[in-house]
Design an enzyme around this catalytic site. Structure first.
Site, short mmCIF file in Angstrom:
data_model
loop_
_atom_site.label_atom_id
_atom_site.label_comp_id
_atom_site.label_asym_id
_atom_site.label_seq_id
_atom_site.Cartn_x
_atom_site.Cartn_y
_atom_site.Cartn_z
N GLU A 165 -0.46 -9.45 -0.98
CA GLU A 165 -1.90 -9.73 -0.80
C GLU A 165 -2.64 -9.73 -2.14
O GLU A 165 -3.52 -10.55 -2.37
CB GLU A 165 -2.49 -8.70 0.17
CG GLU A 165 -1.96 -8.90 1.59
CD GLU A 165 -2.27 -7.74 2.53
OE1 GLU A 165 -1.92 -6.59 2.18
OE2 GLU A 165 -2.86 -7.97 3.59
N GLU A 192 4.49 -5.23 7.14
CA GLU A 192 3.66 -4.22 7.82
C GLU A 192 4.08 -3.92 9.25
O GLU A 192 3.97 -2.78 9.71
CB GLU A 192 2.19 -4.67 7.83
CG GLU A 192 1.48 -4.57 6.48
CD GLU A 192 1.67 -5.80 5.60
OE1 GLU A 192 2.53 -6.65 5.91
OE2 GLU A 192 0.97 -5.89 4.59
N GLY A 213 0.63 -5.15 0.70
CA GLY A 213 -0.54 -5.20 -0.18
C GLY A 213 -0.24 -5.83 -1.54
O GLY A 213 -1.15 -6.34 -2.20
N ALA A 219 0.86 -1.18 0.00
CA ALA A 219 0.00 0.00 0.00
C ALA A 219 0.90 1.23 0.00
O ALA A 219 2.05 1.16 0.43
CB ALA A 219 -0.90 -0.02 1.22
#
Ligand code: DAK
Length: 258
Positions: free
Chosen positions: A112, A132, A109, A64
């Site tokens: 993911e 993260e 992300g 992200a």
């Protein structure tokens, strides 16, 4: 039309390339919106039978967008998180195969996003991780749920708690990816997989995808019932008649997606 991704269709394959190489293809709200919009096109477009998702430059997706996340309060963070989940869930819901061509860093992300795809092929240069906890957060786009389902609880905890980055070979060993290819062979390998799948009955492929995804979290009895209903739908298709007739007539089947 798109600013942060490239989307094109060729030979029955929809190619989504995340295109923010200067920011390592980090996922901001706009990228997520554009991937979602491309998925809407893919779902509607009968000419698209399979999808290859990749990144421009040296990253697949490095997570992200930290700069954007840093500006967000809890409400904004929650909205971004909902957006991210919508994209991942949409990829899983579309009854067409999505292949992640992981060309480089697939972090946070990005890992993911690759996990939401049906099949992952890694370049020998790819690196995977869920970093993260380095940022004071934890995976927010489904990583705490999809990673253990792919690699097992222990390995998922190891990766999430240590934030260790692993290479393609290790990702293959633990079941995070299905194949590894040289950088030059990455897209051709994905295309070969897509073409193999595209040569099969599309209805059966689509229903198999949704049955695996929807059945995975059910108990065995409910999952078996789901499979019976899914099987029955495919059994009612013209493609089933064509597939079986072609076998008996010793010829290639010509599936019509009906
Ligand atoms: N976000 C924004 N910019 C990024 C970025 C990212 N994730 N990753 C890299 N960049 C930018 C760098 O800031 C740098 O920008 P400039 O300085 O050139 O302006 C540029 O991309 C090139 O990066 P580097 O100079 O660092 O390149 P290197 O080759 O040295 O290193 C790297 C590549 C991928 C190892 C490194 O950039 C890196 O460690 N990146 C960060 C990896 C990371 O921690 N990713 C984030 C994981 S956290 C949530 C929902 C979801 C999530 C969280 C919350 N809710 C909404 C609450 C998910 C979170 C994550 O994904």
């Amino acid at each position: 039309m798109y600013e942060t991704i490239k989307y094109e269709v060729s030979g029955g394959i929809g190619y989504i390339t995340i295109n923010r190489p200067k920011a390592m293809n980090a996922l901001n709200g706009q990228v997520l919106d554009e991937i979602y919009a491309a998925c809407t096109e893919i779902e509607k477009d009968d000419a698209v039978k399979a999808v290859i998702l990749t990144g421009e430059g040296k990253a697949f997706v490095a997570g992200a967008d930290i700069a954007q996340m840093n500006q967000l309060d809890a409400v904004g963070g929650r909205a971004l998180m909902i957006k991210g989940h919508k994209v991942m869930n949409y990829i899983e819901a579309i009854e067409k195969p999505f292949i992640a061509a992981v060309n480089g860093f697939a972090l946070g992300g990005g890992c993911e996003l690759a996990m939401a795809c049906d099949i992952r092929v890694a370049s020998e240069k790819a690196k995977f991780g869920q970093p993260e906890v380095n940022l004071g957060i934890l995976p927010g786009f489904g990583g705490t749920q999809r990673l253990p389902r792919l690699v097992g609880k222990g390995m998922a905890k190891y990766l999430i708690m240590t934030a260790d980055m692993i290479n393609a070979e290790e990702a293959l060993r633990i079941g995070l990816v299905e194949k590894v290819a040289s950088p030059e062979d990455l897209i051709p390998t994905c295309e070969k997989i897509a073409q193999t799948i595209m040569s099969k009955a599309p209805i059966a492929i689509g229903i198999a995808k949704s049955t695996i995804n929807n059945g995975y979290d059910l108990d065995m009895r409910a999952a078996s019932t789901l499979e019976i209903e899914a099987f029955t739908s495919a059994f009612a298709s013209e493609d089933k008649t064509e597939g079986m007739t072609a076998f008996l007539e010793k010829r290639e089947a010509e599936f019509k997606n009906k």
